[in-house]
Design a protein around this motif. Sequence first.
Motif, mmCIF file in Angstrom:
data_model
loop_
_atom_site.group_PDB
_atom_site.id
_atom_site.type_symbol
_atom_site.label_atom_id
_atom_site.label_comp_id
_atom_site.label_asym_id
_atom_site.label_seq_id
_atom_site.Cartn_x
_atom_site.Cartn_y
_atom_site.Cartn_z
ATOM 1 N N VAL A 56 0.838 -1.200 0.000
ATOM 2 C CA VAL A 56 0.000 0.000 0.000
ATOM 3 C C VAL A 56 0.871 1.248 0.000
ATOM 4 N N GLU A 57 1.952 1.231 0.809
ATOM 5 C CA GLU A 57 2.864 2.374 0.835
ATOM 6 C C GLU A 57 3.458 2.622 -0.547
ATOM 7 N N GLY A 58 3.855 1.532 -1.219
ATOM 8 C CA GLY A 58 4.443 1.670 -2.549
ATOM 9 C C GLY A 58 3.477 2.274 -3.549
ATOM 10 N N MET A 59 2.200 1.878 -3.460
ATOM 11 C CA MET A 59 1.211 2.403 -4.403
ATOM 12 C C MET A 59 0.808 3.836 -4.090
ATOM 13 N N VAL A 60 0.748 4.176 -2.799
ATOM 14 C CA VAL A 60 0.268 5.502 -2.407
ATOM 15 C C VAL A 60 1.354 6.565 -2.525
ATOM 16 N N SER A 61 2.503 6.313 -1.909
ATOM 17 C CA SER A 61 3.544 7.342 -1.866
ATOM 18 C C SER A 61 4.856 6.922 -2.514
ATOM 19 N N GLY A 62 4.977 5.638 -2.850
ATOM 20 C CA GLY A 62 6.213 5.168 -3.450
ATOM 21 C C GLY A 62 7.232 4.785 -2.404
ATOM 22 N N SER A 63 7.787 3.584 -2.521
ATOM 23 C CA SER A 63 8.768 3.101 -1.554
ATOM 24 C C SER A 63 10.168 3.576 -1.931
ATOM 25 N N VAL A 64 10.914 3.991 -0.916
ATOM 26 C CA VAL A 64 12.314 4.370 -1.096
ATOM 27 C C VAL A 64 13.170 3.169 -0.721
ATOM 28 N N ILE A 65 14.022 2.711 -1.628
ATOM 29 C CA ILE A 65 14.822 1.505 -1.415
ATOM 30 C C ILE A 65 16.279 1.803 -1.726
ATOM 31 N N SER A 66 17.138 1.658 -0.721
ATOM 32 C CA SER A 66 18.563 1.929 -0.899
ATOM 33 C C SER A 66 19.223 0.829 -1.732
ATOM 34 N N HIS A 67 20.249 1.201 -2.475
ATOM 35 C CA HIS A 67 21.025 0.246 -3.274
ATOM 36 C C HIS A 67 22.368 -0.072 -2.612
ATOM 37 N N SER A 68 22.551 0.433 -1.390
ATOM 38 C CA SER A 68 23.805 0.206 -0.671
ATOM 39 C C SER A 68 23.802 -1.166 0.006
ATOM 40 N N ILE A 69 24.830 -1.952 -0.231
ATOM 41 C CA ILE A 69 24.951 -3.273 0.398
ATOM 42 C C ILE A 69 25.076 -3.127 1.913
ATOM 43 N N PHE A 70 25.828 -2.110 2.353
ATOM 44 C CA PHE A 70 25.997 -1.874 3.788
ATOM 45 C C PHE A 70 24.658 -1.597 4.458
ATOM 46 N N MET A 71 23.832 -0.773 3.820
ATOM 47 C CA MET A 71 22.524 -0.441 4.395
ATOM 48 C C MET A 71 21.652 -1.685 4.515
ATOM 49 N N TRP A 72 21.694 -2.544 3.513
ATOM 50 C CA TRP A 72 20.905 -3.770 3.560
ATOM 51 C C TRP A 72 21.416 -4.721 4.645
ATOM 52 N N LEU A 73 22.722 -4.851 4.776
ATOM 53 C CA LEU A 73 23.283 -5.713 5.818
ATOM 54 C C LEU A 73 22.933 -5.177 7.206
ATOM 55 N N LEU A 74 23.028 -3.870 7.373
ATOM 56 C CA LEU A 74 22.675 -3.256 8.653
ATOM 57 C C LEU A 74 21.199 -3.460 8.958
ATOM 58 N N LEU A 75 20.360 -3.345 7.935
ATOM 59 C CA LEU A 75 18.918 -3.542 8.104
ATOM 60 C C LEU A 75 18.606 -4.964 8.551
ATOM 61 N N ILE A 76 19.210 -5.949 7.927
ATOM 62 C CA ILE A 76 18.957 -7.347 8.270
ATOM 63 C C ILE A 76 19.492 -7.681 9.664
ATOM 64 N N CYS A 77 20.691 -7.190 9.981
ATOM 65 C CA CYS A 77 21.270 -7.440 11.305
ATOM 66 C C CYS A 77 20.431 -6.801 12.400
ATOM 67 N N ALA A 78 19.930 -5.595 12.133
ATOM 68 C CA ALA A 78 19.080 -4.921 13.110
ATOM 69 C C ALA A 78 17.798 -5.702 13.348
ATOM 70 N N GLY A 79 17.256 -6.279 12.273
ATOM 71 C CA GLY A 79 16.038 -7.076 12.418
ATOM 72 C C GLY A 79 16.264 -8.313 13.262
ATOM 73 N N ILE A 80 17.389 -8.978 13.055
ATOM 74 C CA ILE A 80 17.669 -10.212 13.789
ATOM 75 C C ILE A 80 17.969 -9.925 15.260
#
Length: 304
Positions: free
Chosen positions: A200-224
């Motif tokens: 719904v967020e993607g359709m209404v306002s558009g999702s912002v998605i980083s292309h940085s590998i570091f940001m993705w690794l930090l995101l996954i580690c933070a989730g775990i």
Amino acid sequence: MSGSNQKTLLSLFLVSVLWGCNYPVSAYLLQGFSPVFLSTVRICSTSIFLIILAFVFKGMKRPTRQEWKYLIGVGVFGTLPNQTFYFTGLKHTTPANASLILALSPIATILLERFIFKIKLTLKKASGALISLLGVFSIIGVGKGSLGISWGDFNIVIAMLCLCISLLFIRGLSKTMNSLVITIYATVLGSVLMIPAAGVEGMVSGSVISHSIFMWLLLICAGILAQGVAGFWWNKGVAKAGAGTASMFMNIQPFVAIIASHFILGNPILVSQIIGGILVLSGVYIANLPSAKPILRTETKYLA
């Protein structure tokens, strides 16, 4: 205080430290991801981690109809609106306001416990709550000089109330399910609910998605770490110490967040903030000292 109780309180303290550090990390991640998408990826990462954990321990059981009701309550209130409003609010409010509003949850939870479950309110727990709250005001009521209500503040208030309600569902579940099973079912259910919200967020306002590998690794580690490991410890602490006692430790988070923000985001540390942190820790300690008598009778309908 027994060794078991000390271990429970220590685990609750460590969870508060992890969640306090989670604030500046989340603020940093919001520079590369939109709020709902960020929350969805985090909780999905947590779900995968917990499912693997379930296969390792092999202790899963099929919930009863009554347990499913509690689990849905935890998943709905503790994940979908809580995470959505939290990250949305974090995007649009100041660190001081967010820390203050979230720190009010112990008082809200204790009052909910009191009026819903008739949990007795002790003098030391009430005193500790007030001292901790005073410490929170000292920590975040500096520098800015103003704590005006904004759209972001409103989102954080809703997130805080949803968290308090979810704690009460966890309390009911803990009578028949262990903390690991509760964490796994509630998190997986929450991730299922979050995926449509991200769409719904993607359709209404558009999702912002980083292309940085570091940001993705930090995101996954933070989730775990912040949602998987810490969530398991938190649910276990709620089951053993009670929702009101466990929620007292949430007052530690603003203090930890300020210190972590200094190293992660470069924010300054003020003397008044250190004094407030000492008050917060003192309040948590006092609230968890054993009390001889309650200050409220079970049949009392109001706070004295």
